[in-house]
Design a protein around this motif. Structure first.
Motif, PDB file in Angstrom:
ATOM      1  N   ALA A 128       0.835  -1.203   0.000  1.00  0.00           N
ATOM      2  CA  ALA A 128       0.000   0.000   0.000  1.00  0.00           C
ATOM      3  C   ALA A 128       0.869   1.251   0.000  1.00  0.00           C
ATOM      4  O   ALA A 128       1.939   1.280   0.619  1.00  0.00           O
ATOM      5  N   ILE A 129       0.401   2.258  -0.719  1.00  0.00           N
ATOM      6  CA  ILE A 129       1.003   3.593  -0.700  1.00  0.00           C
ATOM      7  C   ILE A 129       0.019   4.513   0.017  1.00  0.00           C
ATOM      8  O   ILE A 129      -1.168   4.534  -0.313  1.00  0.00           O
ATOM      9  N   PHE A 130       0.502   5.261   0.979  1.00  0.00           N
ATOM     10  CA  PHE A 130      -0.341   6.185   1.737  1.00  0.00           C
ATOM     11  C   PHE A 130       0.000   7.617   1.329  1.00  0.00           C
ATOM     12  O   PHE A 130       1.168   8.009   1.296  1.00  0.00           O
ATOM     13  N   LEU A 131      -1.033   8.404   1.029  1.00  0.00           N
ATOM     14  CA  LEU A 131      -0.860   9.731   0.451  1.00  0.00           C
ATOM     15  C   LEU A 131      -1.527  10.806   1.305  1.00  0.00           C
ATOM     16  O   LEU A 131      -2.474  10.543   2.043  1.00  0.00           O
ATOM     17  N   ASN A 132      -1.023  12.045   1.156  1.00  0.00           N
ATOM     18  CA  ASN A 132      -1.692  13.176   1.797  1.00  0.00           C
ATOM     19  C   ASN A 132      -2.672  13.815   0.813  1.00  0.00           C
ATOM     20  O   ASN A 132      -2.899  13.293  -0.279  1.00  0.00           O
ATOM     21  N   GLN A 133      -3.236  14.963   1.174  1.00  0.00           N
ATOM     22  CA  GLN A 133      -4.265  15.588   0.330  1.00  0.00           C
ATOM     23  C   GLN A 133      -3.719  16.064  -1.006  1.00  0.00           C
ATOM     24  O   GLN A 133      -4.478  16.273  -1.952  1.00  0.00           O
ATOM     25  N   SER A 134      -2.396  16.253  -1.084  1.00  0.00           N
ATOM     26  CA  SER A 134      -1.776  16.681  -2.337  1.00  0.00           C
ATOM     27  C   SER A 134      -1.294  15.497  -3.162  1.00  0.00           C
ATOM     28  O   SER A 134      -0.571  15.668  -4.146  1.00  0.00           O
ATOM     29  N   ASN A 135      -1.683  14.297  -2.753  1.00  0.00           N
ATOM     30  CA  ASN A 135      -1.252  13.053  -3.405  1.00  0.00           C
ATOM     31  C   ASN A 135       0.252  12.839  -3.322  1.00  0.00           C
ATOM     32  O   ASN A 135       0.841  12.162  -4.173  1.00  0.00           O
ATOM     33  N   LYS A 136       0.870  13.426  -2.295  1.00  0.00           N
ATOM     34  CA  LYS A 136       2.287  13.165  -2.042  1.00  0.00           C
ATOM     35  C   LYS A 136       2.410  11.921  -1.163  1.00  0.00           C
ATOM     36  O   LYS A 136       1.611  11.696  -0.257  1.00  0.00           O
ATOM     37  N   ILE A 152      -4.049 -12.455   1.326  1.00  0.00           N
ATOM     38  CA  ILE A 152      -5.221 -11.786   1.893  1.00  0.00           C
ATOM     39  C   ILE A 152      -4.765 -10.650   2.802  1.00  0.00           C
ATOM     40  O   ILE A 152      -3.943 -10.836   3.688  1.00  0.00           O
ATOM     41  N   VAL A 153      -5.328  -9.465   2.571  1.00  0.00           N
ATOM     42  CA  VAL A 153      -4.978  -8.304   3.382  1.00  0.00           C
ATOM     43  C   VAL A 153      -6.014  -8.103   4.482  1.00  0.00           C
ATOM     44  O   VAL A 153      -7.211  -8.308   4.272  1.00  0.00           O
ATOM     45  N   ASP A 154      -5.543  -7.740   5.668  1.00  0.00           N
ATOM     46  CA  ASP A 154      -6.433  -7.407   6.777  1.00  0.00           C
ATOM     47  C   ASP A 154      -6.771  -5.923   6.658  1.00  0.00           C
ATOM     48  O   ASP A 154      -5.908  -5.065   6.838  1.00  0.00           O
ATOM     49  N   ILE A 155      -8.015  -5.620   6.339  1.00  0.00           N
ATOM     50  CA  ILE A 155      -8.432  -4.233   6.115  1.00  0.00           C
ATOM     51  C   ILE A 155      -8.234  -3.388   7.369  1.00  0.00           C
ATOM     52  O   ILE A 155      -7.936  -2.198   7.290  1.00  0.00           O
ATOM     53  N   ARG A 156      -8.368  -3.987   8.536  1.00  0.00           N
ATOM     54  CA  ARG A 156      -8.172  -3.247   9.789  1.00  0.00           C
ATOM     55  C   ARG A 156      -6.734  -2.733   9.897  1.00  0.00           C
ATOM     56  O   ARG A 156      -6.501  -1.594  10.307  1.00  0.00           O
ATOM     57  N   ILE A 157      -5.781  -3.565   9.516  1.00  0.00           N
ATOM     58  CA  ILE A 157      -4.373  -3.160   9.575  1.00  0.00           C
ATOM     59  C   ILE A 157      -4.089  -2.088   8.531  1.00  0.00           C
ATOM     60  O   ILE A 157      -3.351  -1.133   8.777  1.00  0.00           O
ATOM     61  N   THR A 161      -2.853   1.662   9.691  1.00  0.00           N
ATOM     62  CA  THR A 161      -1.631   2.294   9.185  1.00  0.00           C
ATOM     63  C   THR A 161      -1.939   3.644   8.554  1.00  0.00           C
ATOM     64  O   THR A 161      -1.203   4.618   8.753  1.00  0.00           O
ATOM     65  N   ALA A 162      -3.034   3.719   7.807  1.00  0.00           N
ATOM     66  CA  ALA A 162      -3.426   4.983   7.179  1.00  0.00           C
ATOM     67  C   ALA A 162      -3.690   6.054   8.231  1.00  0.00           C
ATOM     68  O   ALA A 162      -3.272   7.209   8.076  1.00  0.00           O
ATOM     69  N   LEU A 163      -4.366   5.694   9.302  1.00  0.00           N
ATOM     70  CA  LEU A 163      -4.674   6.652  10.364  1.00  0.00           C
ATOM     71  C   LEU A 163      -3.416   7.082  11.111  1.00  0.00           C
ATOM     72  O   LEU A 163      -3.269   8.247  11.486  1.00  0.00           O
TER      73      LEU A 163
END
Length: 225
Positions: A128-136, A152-157, A161-163
């Motif tokens: 996964a790539i995590f981005l800010n509001q500017s897509n950085k 299989i990915v655990d959506i909770r994890i 991580t995103a939060l």
């Protein structure tokens, strides 16, 4: 008197953890570097006296040698070296330019970053790539590693991580070791679940890529989001 005997709000390390580094005064920061004071002063009091001797100016403090610092009661060679080292790190940091975070502007730009992680694997992985509001890009990580045809990915994890990184957008990706770019039923299902979970948290799923050795499939480009 050591730091552990001070009122909790005055303990630099605890204050750092409870209120954040910006809540600390200069003397509290220096006290953390030193770790302890002397028989007559707490670390904070000693730090306050050291800073006062240089008009509370970090630049002036950095001009003091190890021997100069050791003239203060309670500052031995180890503490003096720790202080000088911290100030040198600060000097080097100030001299470096802030690295510009890459911007994801299309599925192609996301693929160019993720292909090095996923294109030549014999087992399936989910990234996964995590981005800010500017897509950085804020953060990139591997979430799972599976077998030949499934990871299989655990959506909770994923969203934990995103939060943690204060992300407002995510791009997920996994590889197909078989070389088949067609999304499976499981791929379609997990994509929908991630999208729906993101909508609840106001974190947008921007794309899901399937990556093989020399190509990729974009759910966004194909209108599947």
């Amino acid at each position: 008197m050591s730091i552990k005997f001070l009122a909790e709000d005055d303990r630099p390390r605890e204050k750092f953890l409870l209120k954040g580094k910006n809540s600390l005064s200069d003397s509290e920061l220096l006290a953390i570097i030193m770790g302890s004071g002397n028989r007559d002063e707490t670390a904070v009091e000693l730090a306050r006296r050291i800073l006062s001797s240089v008009d509370n100016n970090w630049h002036q403090l950095s001009l003091l040698s190890v021997k100069d610092l050791m003239k203060f009661k309670g500052v031995g060679e180890a503490k003096a070296i720790s202080i000088a080292t911290a100030l040198e790190i600060g000097r080097r940091r100030a001299s470096q330019e802030v690295l510009e975070k890459p911007i994801i502007s299309s599925s192609r730009s996301a693929y160019s970053i993720l292909k090095n992680h996923l294109s030549d694997l014999r087992t399936e992985e989910f990234w996964a790539i995590f981005l800010n509001q500017s897509n950085k890009i804020i953060h990139i990580t591997q979430l799972t590693q599976g077998g030949i045809n499934q990871s299989i990915v655990d959506i909770r994890i994923l969203f934990k991580t995103a939060l943690e990184h204060f992300s407002t957008g995510i791009i997920v990706a996994h590889n197909h070791p078989s070389g088949n770019l067609k999304p499976s039923t499981e791929d379609l299902t997990i994509t929908q679940k991630i999208k729906e979970a993101g909508e609840l948290l106001n974190i947008q799923l921007l794309d899901h890529l399937i990556i093989i050795q020399n190509s990729y499939f974009s759910f966004s480009d194909e209108g599947l989001l």
